[in-house]
Design an enzyme around this catalytic site. Structure first.
Site, PDB file in Angstrom:
ATOM      1  N   ALA A   1      60.279  43.787  22.383  1.00  0.00           N
ATOM      2  CA  ALA A   1      59.714  44.384  23.600  1.00  0.00           C
ATOM      3  C   ALA A   1      58.598  43.469  24.110  1.00  0.00           C
ATOM      4  O   ALA A   1      57.777  43.000  23.323  1.00  0.00           O
ATOM      5  CB  ALA A   1      59.169  45.773  23.302  1.00  0.00           C
TER       6      ALA A   1
ATOM      7  N   ASP B   1      32.808  36.807  33.988  1.00  0.00           N
ATOM      8  CA  ASP B   1      32.553  35.954  35.158  1.00  0.00           C
ATOM      9  C   ASP B   1      32.075  34.593  34.662  1.00  0.00           C
ATOM     10  O   ASP B   1      31.007  34.483  34.039  1.00  0.00           O
ATOM     11  CB  ASP B   1      31.465  36.555  36.045  1.00  0.00           C
ATOM     12  CG  ASP B   1      31.904  37.802  36.784  1.00  0.00           C
ATOM     13  OD1 ASP B   1      33.112  38.096  36.806  1.00  0.00           O
ATOM     14  OD2 ASP B   1      31.023  38.492  37.348  1.00  0.00           O
TER      15      ASP B   1
ATOM     16  N   HIS C   1      32.828  31.175  39.381  1.00  0.00           N
ATOM     17  CA  HIS C   1      33.167  32.367  40.168  1.00  0.00           C
ATOM     18  C   HIS C   1      32.311  32.464  41.432  1.00  0.00           C
ATOM     19  O   HIS C   1      32.759  33.014  42.439  1.00  0.00           O
ATOM     20  CB  HIS C   1      32.965  33.599  39.291  1.00  0.00           C
ATOM     21  CG  HIS C   1      33.117  34.909  39.988  1.00  0.00           C
ATOM     22  ND1 HIS C   1      34.188  35.218  40.792  1.00  0.00           N
ATOM     23  CD2 HIS C   1      32.316  36.024  40.004  1.00  0.00           C
ATOM     24  CE1 HIS C   1      34.057  36.440  41.269  1.00  0.00           C
ATOM     25  NE2 HIS C   1      32.925  36.949  40.822  1.00  0.00           N
TER      26      HIS C   1
END
Length: 263
Positions: free
Chosen positions: A64, A79, A83
């Protein structure tokens, strides 16, 4: 004590349960709250989608697995300096170039959850931080600092979590002076339990969005949508916040873990 003996002792404490591993991340999925920006100002991160490839069927009889659609700054996330425009010129400011030594560090948990419950626009000030230090000890260089607001208790409902009206979002965060003070101490980064590292109304501050603006200007990191900070002590825990090694990544969803002493 040598570094080898320290690691051996740590391994023994982890195995025995003397040190607890606390999950400081929210669940990442289609219901995860995401930042909403004014459409005339900027483009939003698209909704998170999880697509099934196979689950023990004709597309994969013995396994799966899924494939994902999500933004770098979705859910509990990191971040990186690149960014924000103030951090755009750091060669080590991407998720694949940053110094991983800085990602594992002591964490200072500033508990102002009662104040945030009383006022969703609560702003952490220098006086708040200095009073916290007088009680718990100094914030030191190379450490994480996070604001405990218990805002994660709202994460089951995006509208409640974002808490926005016609004047914008109303969530707690730091003043610019607090971020400047913490940077002067040489912190690794700053974290919040809200959708971003800044207060909801931080666009009107000087500079705008000071946590983003100042942290990344100084090549420091941000953590957002943290969870379970109520399970951490004010001092004494170690925070592990490692982003995916995305090529020139500006951030990454993360599984933030804290090592917390028991007893």
């Amino acid at each position: 004590m040598s570094s080898a003996s320290v690691l051996s002792s740590l391994a023994g404490m982890l195995a025995s349960g003397g040190i607890e591993v606390v999950d400081c991340s929210g669940v990442l999925g289609p219901e995860t709250p995401l930042l909403k920006l004014p459409p005339d100002f900027a483009k939003d991160t698209p909704p998170i989608k999880i697509h099934r490839i196979s689950e023990y069927d004709k597309d994969g009889p013995f396994w799966a697995w899924n494939w994902l659609e999500l933004g770098e700054h979705s859910g509990t996330h990191f971040d990186a300096p690149h960014h924000w425009i103030t951090g755009k010129d750091y060669a080590d400011g991407y998720t694949d170039t940053l110094d991983v030594q800085r990602l594992v560090a002591p964490v200072n948990v500033l508990d102002f959850s009662a104040e945030c419950a009383a006022d969703p626009d609560f702003l952490l000030t220098i006086d708040h931080v200095k009073a916290w230090e007088a009680k718990h000890g100094a914030i030191n260089a190379g450490e994480w600092v996070v604001l405990r607001s218990d805002w994660d208790k709202r994460a089951h409902d995006e509208a409640l979590f974002l808490n926005a009206n016609e004047t914008g979002p109303h969530t707690p965060g730091p003043t610019a002076e607090v971020i400047e003070y913490l940077l002067s101490k040489g912190i690794v980064g700053w974290g919040s339990q809200c959708i971003g590292t800044d207060a909801g109304q931080a666009g009107g501050m000087t500079p705008p969005f000071p946590a983003h603006n100042l942290l990344h200007k100084h090549n420091c990191f941000g953590l957002a949508s943290l969870a379970n900070l109520d399970k951490l002590p004010a001092k004494g825990a170690i925070l592990i916040a490692a982003p995916l090694k995305i090529k020139q990544g500006t951030g990454s969803p993360i599984r933030v873990l804290a090592l917390v002493p028991k007893g």
